[in-house]
Write a protein that holds these residues in place. Structure first.
Motif, PDB file in Angstrom:
ATOM      1  N   LEU A 100      -1.262  11.763  -9.887  1.00 46.23           N
ATOM      2  CA  LEU A 100      -1.375  11.102 -11.182  1.00 46.23           C
ATOM      3  C   LEU A 100      -2.349   9.928 -11.123  1.00 46.23           C
ATOM      4  CD1 LEU A 100      -0.316  10.941 -14.094  1.00 46.23           C
ATOM      5  CD2 LEU A 100       1.499   9.438 -13.263  1.00 46.23           C
ATOM      6  N   CYS A 101      -2.285   9.158 -10.029  1.00 42.92           N
ATOM      7  CA  CYS A 101      -3.210   8.023  -9.885  1.00 42.92           C
ATOM      8  C   CYS A 101      -4.657   8.510  -9.765  1.00 42.92           C
ATOM      9  CB  CYS A 101      -2.828   7.193  -8.666  1.00 42.92           C
ATOM     10  SG  CYS A 101      -1.248   6.333  -8.823  1.00 42.92           S
ATOM     11  N   LYS A 102      -4.840   9.592  -9.028  1.00 46.18           N
ATOM     12  CA  LYS A 102      -6.187  10.137  -8.882  1.00 46.18           C
ATOM     13  C   LYS A 102      -6.731  10.623 -10.214  1.00 46.18           C
ATOM     14  CE  LYS A 102      -8.804  13.607  -6.265  1.00 46.18           C
ATOM     15  NZ  LYS A 102      -8.693  14.707  -5.273  1.00 46.18           N
ATOM     16  N   LYS A 103      -5.886  11.265 -11.001  1.00 42.47           N
ATOM     17  CA  LYS A 103      -6.308  11.718 -12.320  1.00 42.47           C
ATOM     18  C   LYS A 103      -6.596  10.539 -13.235  1.00 42.47           C
ATOM     19  CE  LYS A 103      -4.775  14.688 -16.140  1.00 42.47           C
ATOM     20  NZ  LYS A 103      -3.671  15.549 -16.656  1.00 42.47           N
ATOM     21  N   TRP A 104      -5.789   9.480 -13.144  1.00 41.82           N
ATOM     22  CA  TRP A 104      -5.992   8.299 -13.972  1.00 41.82           C
ATOM     23  C   TRP A 104      -7.297   7.601 -13.635  1.00 41.82           C
ATOM     24  CZ3 TRP A 104      -6.093   2.900 -13.271  1.00 41.82           C
ATOM     25  CH2 TRP A 104      -5.893   2.131 -14.418  1.00 41.82           C
ATOM     26  N   LEU A 105      -7.656   7.577 -12.348  1.00 40.66           N
ATOM     27  CA  LEU A 105      -8.870   6.893 -11.931  1.00 40.66           C
ATOM     28  C   LEU A 105     -10.138   7.671 -12.268  1.00 40.66           C
ATOM     29  CD1 LEU A 105      -7.801   5.468  -8.450  1.00 40.66           C
ATOM     30  CD2 LEU A 105      -8.226   4.183 -10.559  1.00 40.66           C
ATOM     31  N   LYS A 106     -10.003   8.937 -12.652  1.00 42.02           N
ATOM     32  CA  LYS A 106     -11.183   9.702 -13.033  1.00 42.02           C
ATOM     33  C   LYS A 106     -11.777   9.215 -14.346  1.00 42.02           C
ATOM     34  CE  LYS A 106     -10.188  14.047 -10.621  1.00 42.02           C
ATOM     35  NZ  LYS A 106      -9.923  15.498 -10.773  1.00 42.02           N
ATOM     36  N   HIS A 107     -10.966   8.537 -15.150  1.00 39.31           N
ATOM     37  CA  HIS A 107     -11.459   8.005 -16.422  1.00 39.31           C
ATOM     38  C   HIS A 107     -12.201   6.695 -16.146  1.00 39.31           C
ATOM     39  CE1 HIS A 107     -11.699   6.765 -20.542  1.00 39.31           C
ATOM     40  NE2 HIS A 107     -10.998   7.808 -20.963  1.00 39.31           N
ATOM     41  N   ASN A 110     -10.569   3.482 -17.298  1.00 45.99           N
ATOM     42  CA  ASN A 110      -9.448   3.059 -16.455  1.00 45.99           C
ATOM     43  C   ASN A 110      -9.939   2.358 -15.195  1.00 45.99           C
ATOM     44  OD1 ASN A 110      -7.667   4.189 -18.290  1.00 45.99           O
ATOM     45  ND2 ASN A 110      -7.554   6.136 -17.206  1.00 45.99           N
ATOM     46  N   LEU A 114      -9.083  -1.413 -14.133  1.00 39.35           N
ATOM     47  CA  LEU A 114      -8.545  -1.774 -12.823  1.00 39.35           C
ATOM     48  C   LEU A 114      -9.352  -2.898 -12.184  1.00 39.35           C
ATOM     49  CD1 LEU A 114      -6.572  -1.214 -10.499  1.00 39.35           C
ATOM     50  CD2 LEU A 114      -8.160   0.537  -9.683  1.00 39.35           C
TER      51      LEU A 114
END
Length: 514
Positions: A100-107, A110, A114
């Motif tokens: 989930l964190c990896k998917k969130w950081l793709k944006h 986001n 951060l």
């Protein structure tokens, strides 16, 4: 294709004369490609840059070998399967958390958030340690501690000012939607402020209150920024500083709490019939059958600017305006919001960080902050790369992987180093198609045969007598490839018949001639 007539089709038909023929009308309608699925929808008002909507010629399409087969467009069937799972003892699935964190950081937004949080945490943490006296050993004298407290305050002021500048265009846009309050405007605001996007009682007043609190937050930050930039630390009013700081923190917190516990955030509210009908009218779309482009392609190469020189020149001279206009017609948001946000991303860091550097009076730290502002201005072009990725994924456009084998990195790199050519290509691609519901529809090009081309309207009136068609009555749809779709509910009426080209079958069936 034949359809057998049954007794149910003929039964209970009001007819004054028993000998008169029973008529069944087949209305065969295939939407034209140049106006098919787009008919019946209200276009947005004309904009200043709408003259860029050039329609390329058929010869140019043949030149770039852009031939896309057409497929039948059908709305996917949806089914809801509800189930209740109650789990009293939960364990953390770390692999899911990392995914989930990896998917969130793709944006990219986001990632920027951060980085912003890390900077705020570092400056805020140092400020707290200085005010609590935990860094007295590193900064033994009080003037030195006050000096670094002022530096931390200036850095935090710059960071929060940037965040307010980036968020304020959306809040202003929501204010415009509240003042106008059309059905589509209310639907957009519900998705942002209402739980599950559902209609709520007195929702306009509740949303207006939340939006007003968000405006107060931004205005308090601007006032605090004026105090830090306009007055030195010795002559700055502590009362005004603390007042705007506390109000700027309390307003968004209260707005969030109000959104959750007010009618906007409640799950079960009784809706009036008028509100329910309005909500259904906005959110439910009537199913339409149309044709979409199965394999869309970019309009020419990245450097084929000679195909549309006007779009290329304006993409270089008026990048922000052309970008916002193109995003709106592709269905990615409001033109003015995109234009202002893109402009702020490329201009505001340089302005805010360099003024902050001049107020710090520390050459090393000031040069670092000023350089960071210049770098952030350059990376503001990544905003265009992000929306190019969304355009490519939404419409299924081809992707290129020449930058480290990643399509996303390729799009970002193209926008960073050759944004006018990339934007001109996106404008040309938008001119090739009609856009609706996240799909590219084939557009009528100059030189196409309108009368005999695919998508023409065909009407067949079939007479029926004793189970055999002889007249007017039933709607039938044909696809582009000639397939006939039978009607769901035939309409049978009485009347006189005229000679119509059709073929009769003796056993009560009918057959259409092509």
């Amino acid at each position: 294709m034949a359809r057998n007539a049954t007794e149910d089709d003929i039964e209970d038909v009001p007819c004054s004369d028993a000998d008169s023929p029973i008529l069944a009308e087949y209305h065969v309608t295939v939407p034209a490609l140049h106006d098919g699925p787009m008919q019946g929808t209200a276009r947005h008002e004309r904009r200043l840059l709408d003259f860029l909507e050039a329609t390329p010629s058929v010869q140019w399409l043949k030149k770039i070998n852009l031939c896309s087969p057409l497929i039948k467009f059908q709305l996917p069937s949806t089914s809801v399967h509800g189930s209740l799972h109650v789990q009293f003892i939960r364990t953390i699935n770390w692999s899911s958390v990392f995914t989930l964190c990896k998917k969130w950081l793709k944006h990219p937004m986001n990632v920027a958030l951060l980085i912003w949080l890390l900077c705020v945490g570092a400056a805020g943490g140092m400020l707290v340690l200085l005010m609590l006296g935990l860094l007295n050993d590193a900064f033994p004298s009080k003037p030195l501690r006050n000096y670094w407290i002022e530096i931390d305050n200036q850095i935090l002021n710059a960071l929060f000012t940037l965040m307010s500048l980036y968020e304020h265009p959306n809040i202003i846009h929501h204010t415009v939607l509240l003042c106008r309050w059309l059905p589509e405007d209310a639907a957009k605001l519900r998705k942002v402020y209402c739980k599950n996007g559902m209609c709520r009682p007195n929702e306009r007043a509740h949303i207006s209150f939340v939006v007003a609190l968000l405006h107060i937050t931004c205005l308090c930050q601007y006032a605090d920024c004026g105090l830090y930039w306009g007055y030195p630390s010795r002559s700055r009013s502590d009362f005004a500083d603390n007042f705007f700081f506390i109000l700027g923190i309390a307003a968004p917190v209260f707005a969030g709490v109000y959104t959750v516990y007010s009618p906007l955030g409640r799950g079960n509210d009784a809706l009036s019939d008028e509100e329910t009908n309005e909500s259904d009218m906005v959110q439910v779309e009537s199913p339409e059958t149309g044709t979409v482009v199965s394999n869309p392609a970019w309009a020419g190469g990245l450097f084929d600017c000679s195909e549309d020189p006007t779009a290329c020149y304006l993409s270089f001279l008026c990048t922000f305006c052309v970008f916002g206009w193109n995003m709106e017609r592709l269905g990615f948001g409001n033109m003015y919001v995109h234009t202002v946000i893109f402009l702020l991303l490329c201009v505001a860091p340089f302005w805010v960080f360099n003024i902050t550097a001049m107020k710090i009076h520390n050459y090393v730290l000031g040069d670092f902050i000023g350089s960071a502002g210049i770098v952030l201005c350059f990376f503001g072009l990544l905003y265009g790369g992000f929306w190019r990725i969304q355009m490519r994924k939404t419409f299924g456009l081809p992707r290129s992987r020449w930058c480290f084998g990643s399509a996303s990195l390729t799009d970002y790199t193209q926008w960073l180093f050759c944004w006018p050519c990339v934007l001109a290509q996106e404008v040309r691609t938008g001119n090739l198609y009609d856009v609706k519901n996240g799909s590219f529809y084939e557009k009528f090009m100059d030189g196409d045969d309108v009368e005999n081309g695919p998508g023409s309207v065909v009407t067949a009136e079939l007479p029926v007598s004793n189970g055999v068609a002889e007249g007017n009555g039933i709607n039938v749809k044909l696809t582009v490839d000639g397939e006939m779709i039978p009607p769901t509910q035939p309409v049978i009426e009485c009347g006189e018949t005229e000679g119509i080209d059709s073929e009769f079958v003796a056993n009560g069936s009918i057959q259409l001639k092509s």
